[in-house]
Design a protein around this motif. Structure first.
Motif, mmCIF file in Angstrom:
data_model
loop_
_atom_site.group_PDB
_atom_site.id
_atom_site.type_symbol
_atom_site.label_atom_id
_atom_site.label_comp_id
_atom_site.label_asym_id
_atom_site.label_seq_id
_atom_site.Cartn_x
_atom_site.Cartn_y
_atom_site.Cartn_z
ATOM 1 N N SER A 1 0.841 -1.200 0.000
ATOM 2 C CA SER A 1 0.000 0.000 0.000
ATOM 3 C C SER A 1 0.873 1.246 0.000
ATOM 4 C CB SER A 1 -0.890 0.044 1.246
ATOM 5 O OG SER A 1 -1.527 1.308 1.325
ATOM 6 N N VAL B 1 -3.356 -1.843 5.876
ATOM 7 C CA VAL B 1 -2.490 -2.997 5.604
ATOM 8 C C VAL B 1 -1.178 -2.868 6.379
ATOM 9 C CG1 VAL B 1 -1.119 -4.128 3.793
ATOM 10 C CG2 VAL B 1 -3.506 -3.530 3.361
ATOM 11 N N ILE C 1 -6.695 -3.963 -1.974
ATOM 12 C CA ILE C 1 -7.296 -4.266 -3.275
ATOM 13 C C ILE C 1 -7.417 -2.965 -4.053
ATOM 14 C CG2 ILE C 1 -9.392 -5.087 -4.441
ATOM 15 C CD1 ILE C 1 -7.948 -7.309 -2.920
ATOM 16 N N HIS D 1 -9.959 -4.627 -7.939
ATOM 17 C CA HIS D 1 -10.150 -6.088 -7.825
ATOM 18 C C HIS D 1 -8.866 -6.879 -7.550
ATOM 19 C CE1 HIS D 1 -14.300 -6.322 -9.996
ATOM 20 N NE2 HIS D 1 -14.032 -5.059 -9.667
ATOM 21 N N SER E 1 -6.750 -5.530 2.420
ATOM 22 C CA SER E 1 -7.801 -4.616 2.872
ATOM 23 C C SER E 1 -8.499 -4.037 1.653
ATOM 24 C CB SER E 1 -7.185 -3.493 3.718
ATOM 25 O OG SER E 1 -8.200 -2.600 4.135
ATOM 26 N N ASN F 1 -14.818 -2.158 -0.005
ATOM 27 C CA ASN F 1 -16.097 -2.868 0.006
ATOM 28 C C ASN F 1 -16.239 -3.686 1.291
ATOM 29 O OD1 ASN F 1 -18.259 -4.654 -0.554
ATOM 30 N ND2 ASN F 1 -17.816 -4.588 -2.753
HETATM 31 C C1 LIG Z 1 -6.807 3.133 -6.946
HETATM 32 C C2 LIG Z 1 -7.702 2.472 -5.926
HETATM 33 C C3 LIG Z 1 -8.478 1.388 -6.319
HETATM 34 C C4 LIG Z 1 -9.301 0.748 -5.387
HETATM 35 N N1 LIG Z 1 -10.044 -0.336 -5.794
HETATM 36 C C5 LIG Z 1 -10.841 -0.968 -4.899
HETATM 37 C C6 LIG Z 1 -11.637 -2.086 -5.312
HETATM 38 O O1 LIG Z 1 -11.604 -2.536 -6.450
HETATM 39 N N2 LIG Z 1 -12.450 -2.665 -4.375
HETATM 40 C C7 LIG Z 1 -12.516 -2.195 -3.073
HETATM 41 O O2 LIG Z 1 -13.266 -2.763 -2.278
HETATM 42 N N3 LIG Z 1 -11.749 -1.162 -2.658
HETATM 43 C C8 LIG Z 1 -10.913 -0.543 -3.540
HETATM 44 N N4 LIG Z 1 -10.135 0.516 -3.125
HETATM 45 C C9 LIG Z 1 -10.119 0.883 -1.681
HETATM 46 C C10 LIG Z 1 -8.932 0.265 -0.938
HETATM 47 O O3 LIG Z 1 -8.804 -1.115 -1.226
HETATM 48 C C11 LIG Z 1 -9.124 0.431 0.564
HETATM 49 O O4 LIG Z 1 -9.171 1.803 0.895
HETATM 50 C C12 LIG Z 1 -8.042 -0.256 1.371
HETATM 51 O O5 LIG Z 1 -8.502 -0.442 2.690
HETATM 52 C C13 LIG Z 1 -6.745 0.530 1.407
HETATM 53 O O6 LIG Z 1 -5.826 -0.103 2.249
HETATM 54 P P1 LIG Z 1 -4.666 0.753 2.982
HETATM 55 O O7 LIG Z 1 -5.351 1.570 4.054
HETATM 56 O O8 LIG Z 1 -3.742 -0.250 3.539
HETATM 57 O O9 LIG Z 1 -4.022 1.591 1.941
HETATM 58 C C14 LIG Z 1 -9.334 1.188 -4.037
HETATM 59 C C15 LIG Z 1 -8.547 2.299 -3.653
HETATM 60 C C16 LIG Z 1 -7.743 2.934 -4.585
HETATM 61 C C17 LIG Z 1 -6.911 4.121 -4.167
#
Ligand SMILES: Cc1cc2nc3c(=O)[nH]c(=O)nc-3n(C[C@H](O)[C@H](O)[C@H](O)COP(=O)(O)O)c2cc1C
Length: 177
Positions: free
Chosen positions: A4, A11, A79, A82, A118, A121
């Motif tokens: 991340s 994460v 994620i 996807h 993480s 959704n």
């Molecule tokens: C470019 C981008 C794409 C993402 N795509 C998805 C997705 O396909 N499905 C989903 O549930 N969340 C998606 N998210 C949300 C992140 O997966 C979510 O905020 C995650 O908890 C981030 O983890 P972190 O706090 O460790 O960075 C996306 C976020 C970003 C910035």
């Protein structure tokens, strides 16, 4: 390692919790934040099919070396669309150098792995395939996948602070490695 870009995000905190648990039982740990490293993806040069090394010399080289020597590795990525992040996939493709010309793993068998993921959704089943597929890659390489820690509703970077269940799971997986 943390795929991340959000340092201190969900994460990162969960990976750190696994590492803290592992340290409690005597492991020496090292955390790699992929977003802070300079590296390229696999060049497909096939050098690693005649030599037991990756020809690309960059910030991932030391990580590959550490994985070869590690008893356990924690792989973390949110994620993004996807899948695991681009930062993570670029690193993952360099694992090609762990595979010999007969497509057998060069890694010592029995290494343990923990996967942390993480997503925004709340429905964990929506993107479970990403971590499940990566777990298959790890098993092919000879890892035993000890656990997959999955977090939903991870929009805010500190959402994990409300998830004592996941923080406890991470700590306990780490201390049982
Ligand atoms: C470019 C981008 C794409 C993402 N795509 C998805 C997705 O396909 N499905 C989903 O549930 N969340 C998606 N998210 C949300 C992140 O997966 C979510 O905020 C995650 O908890 C981030 O983890 P972190 O706090 O460790 O960075 C996306 C976020 C970003 C910035």
């Amino acid at each position: 390692m943390v795929g991340s870009p959000r340092k201190g995000g969900n994460v990162d905190r969960l990976v750190q919790e696994v590492l803290d648990g592992a340290e409690e039982v005597g492991y020496q740990t090292e955390e790699y934040i992929l977003n802070e490293l300079n590296y390229s993806g696999c060049q497909g040069c096939n050098h690693c099919k005649t030599a037991d090394e990756c020809r690309v010399d960059d910030d991932i080289s030391g990580l590959l070396e550490d994985i070869r020597e590690a008893d356990a590795v924690v792989f973390g990525s949110p994620i993004y669309f996807h899948l695991f992040t681009g930062q993570f996939k670029l690193m993952q493709d360099r694992f090609y150098s762990f595979i010999d010309s007969g497509f057998r793993s060069r890694l010592a068998p029995g290494k343990k792995a923990v996967i942390v993921t993480s997503q925004g959704n709340p429905d964990l089943s929506a993107f479970e395939k990403a971590a499940d597929d990566f777990a298959e890659v790890l098993r092919f390489l000879g890892f035993e996948v000890a656990d997959i820690i999955r977090m939903g509703s991870g929009g805010p970077p500190d959402a994990v602070l409300e998830r004592k269940d996941l923080l406890d799971q991470a700590r306990s997986v780490g201390s049982s490695l």
